[in-house]
Motif scaffolding. Structure first.
Motif, PDB file in Angstrom:
ATOM      1  N   LYS A 177       0.911  -1.084   0.037  1.00 35.91           N
ATOM      2  CA  LYS A 177       0.214   0.144   0.054  1.00 35.91           C
ATOM      3  C   LYS A 177       1.065   1.227   0.125  1.00 35.91           C
ATOM      4  O   LYS A 177       1.974   1.097   0.559  1.00 35.91           O
ATOM      5  CB  LYS A 177      -0.797   0.116   1.230  1.00 35.91           C
ATOM      6  CG  LYS A 177      -1.862  -1.025   1.297  1.00 35.91           C
ATOM      7  CD  LYS A 177      -2.982  -0.957   0.313  1.00 35.91           C
ATOM      8  CE  LYS A 177      -4.055  -2.201   0.398  1.00 35.91           C
ATOM      9  NZ  LYS A 177      -4.672  -2.449   1.568  1.00 35.91           N
ATOM     10  N   LEU A 179       1.164   5.453   0.763  1.00 34.39           N
ATOM     11  CA  LEU A 179       0.466   6.581   1.201  1.00 34.39           C
ATOM     12  C   LEU A 179       1.308   7.816   0.917  1.00 34.39           C
ATOM     13  O   LEU A 179       2.431   8.074   1.234  1.00 34.39           O
ATOM     14  CB  LEU A 179       0.438   6.392   2.917  1.00 34.39           C
ATOM     15  CG  LEU A 179      -0.028   7.756   3.795  1.00 34.39           C
ATOM     16  CD1 LEU A 179      -1.346   8.247   3.125  1.00 34.39           C
ATOM     17  CD2 LEU A 179      -0.083   7.474   5.200  1.00 34.39           C
ATOM     18  N   ALA A 208      -4.619   8.959  -5.471  1.00 38.81           N
ATOM     19  CA  ALA A 208      -5.302   8.053  -4.726  1.00 38.81           C
ATOM     20  C   ALA A 208      -6.421   7.176  -5.308  1.00 38.81           C
ATOM     21  O   ALA A 208      -7.247   7.850  -5.993  1.00 38.81           O
ATOM     22  CB  ALA A 208      -6.009   8.987  -3.481  1.00 38.81           C
ATOM     23  N   GLY A 210      -7.834   4.848  -3.508  1.00 36.71           N
ATOM     24  CA  GLY A 210      -8.766   4.051  -2.297  1.00 36.71           C
ATOM     25  C   GLY A 210      -8.420   2.511  -2.173  1.00 36.71           C
ATOM     26  O   GLY A 210      -9.359   1.857  -1.182  1.00 36.71           O
ATOM     27  N   PHE A 214      -3.266   6.055  -1.423  1.00 41.12           N
ATOM     28  CA  PHE A 214      -3.958   6.908  -0.470  1.00 41.12           C
ATOM     29  C   PHE A 214      -3.191   8.247  -0.268  1.00 41.12           C
ATOM     30  O   PHE A 214      -1.884   8.366  -0.718  1.00 41.12           O
ATOM     31  CB  PHE A 214      -4.043   6.248   0.728  1.00 41.12           C
ATOM     32  CG  PHE A 214      -4.891   4.945   0.869  1.00 41.12           C
ATOM     33  CD1 PHE A 214      -6.132   4.732   0.837  1.00 41.12           C
ATOM     34  CD2 PHE A 214      -3.853   3.761   0.154  1.00 41.12           C
ATOM     35  CE1 PHE A 214      -6.762   3.384   0.745  1.00 41.12           C
ATOM     36  CE2 PHE A 214      -4.738   2.531   0.221  1.00 41.12           C
ATOM     37  CZ  PHE A 214      -5.969   2.545   0.403  1.00 41.12           C
ATOM     38  N   MET A 255      -4.487   6.344   9.843  1.00 41.31           N
ATOM     39  CA  MET A 255      -4.298   5.916   8.347  1.00 41.31           C
ATOM     40  C   MET A 255      -3.164   4.778   8.360  1.00 41.31           C
ATOM     41  O   MET A 255      -3.370   3.607   7.594  1.00 41.31           O
ATOM     42  CB  MET A 255      -4.102   6.963   7.304  1.00 41.31           C
ATOM     43  CG  MET A 255      -3.927   6.576   5.904  1.00 41.31           C
ATOM     44  SD  MET A 255      -5.238   5.935   4.966  1.00 41.31           S
ATOM     45  CE  MET A 255      -6.102   7.441   4.784  1.00 41.31           C
TER      46      MET A 255
END
Length: 282
Positions: A177, A179, A208, A210, A214, A255
């Motif tokens: 993932k 960020l 981003a 989702g 992100f 987050m």
């Protein structure tokens, strides 16, 4: 039809000359391939059009830079990396001013810091393509980069550089993932560069999806109502101090925990201010 010179069947000088011709042809083909790859990595520029250097991978120039890069590669080879923090000196400063905060939030998460002072998007691209994340598959990559591009690039160019970094991460560590954090502003008072970085952040925010990528903007933590940056959080109006790292980490922790699939770390208490001894009244 074959490519390259036709070699005679007999042995001797003719064959050696033919071999040399083959080497020349192969060298030219390799040069064409490299040039084509470089063109694909950027955008095709028309005559007179500026090439966006922010998307062209480029290493740093100093011995110290390369030593730090190699140390990061060595850490990746050790494995057991669940979190990578990618950027420039602002990220690198987690090792120094931010170390107590890092230990509180990220040490248990097998985090590693991939930040080098002075880096722009192009240096980060080069590092990611040359060993920094080879052989690992972190749960989360946190990215903040682009501030040092501010004096040299437009917001659109910086945004393209951040986009290229995210694309590189998606290709090399597809299970990770990502960020993306908005680029921090610098300078005590508002500057023209802030508009450039704001545009870059706007572009980055659109990455981003989702699902894999992100975005968060925590610049509000470091801005007072008049737009100035408080020295209490950024003494040099660019790099957070320990308290700046504390509020930064606390703001993104929900987050981070969600994306890593673990339990949020309790907020680190604010450290009491150390005041100089006051001489006794006479």
């Amino acid at each position: 039809m074959g490519i390259g010179p036709r070699c005679p069947a007999e042995k001797g000088n003719s064959v050696r000359k033919c071999s040399l011709r083959w080497i020349l042809v192969l060298g030219l083909v390799s040069s064409w391939a490299i040039a084509a790859g470089a063109e694909d990595a950027t955008t095709t520029a028309s005559p007179g059009e500026k090439v966006n250097e922010a998307v062209i991978p480029m290493p740093g120039g100093s011995d110290t830079w390369h030593e730090r890069h190699q140390a990061m590669n060595a850490r990746a080879k050790e494995g057991n990396v669940d979190l990578v923090y990618i950027g420039d000196s602002i990220v690198g400063n987690w090792k120094w001013e931010g170390k107590p905060v890092w230990d509180h939030y990220y040490a248990r998460r097998n985090g590693t810091i991939l930040g080098i002072s002075g880096d722009r998007t192009q240096q980060v691209l080069w590092r990611l393509q040359n060993g920094n994340i080879d052989g690992i598959s972190p749960k989360l990559a946190i990215v903040m980069i682009g501030q040092n591009n501010g004096p040299f690039n437009t917001g659109e160019e910086i945004g393209a550089g951040v986009t290229a970094i995210v694309q590189t991460l998606r290709e090399k560590v597809p299970e990770t993932k990502i960020l993306v954090l908005a680029i921090f502003f610098r300078g005590e008072k508002p500057t023209e560069e802030r508009a450039v970085l704001t545009k870059a952040n706007e572009i980055a925010s659109k990455l981003a999806d989702g699902e894999h990528v992100f975005y968060m903007d925590v610049n509000y933590l470091f801005l007072q109502p008049d737009g100035s940056i408080p020295a209490s959080l950024m003494p040099d109006f660019e790099h957070p101090n320990e308290e700046g790292h504390r509020v930064w980490a606390a703001a993104i922790e929900p987050m981070v925990a969600e994306l890593m699939g673990d339990t949020p770390t309790p907020e680190m208490p604010k450290q009491p201010e150390v005041k100089a001894d006051t001489p006794p009244a006479k």
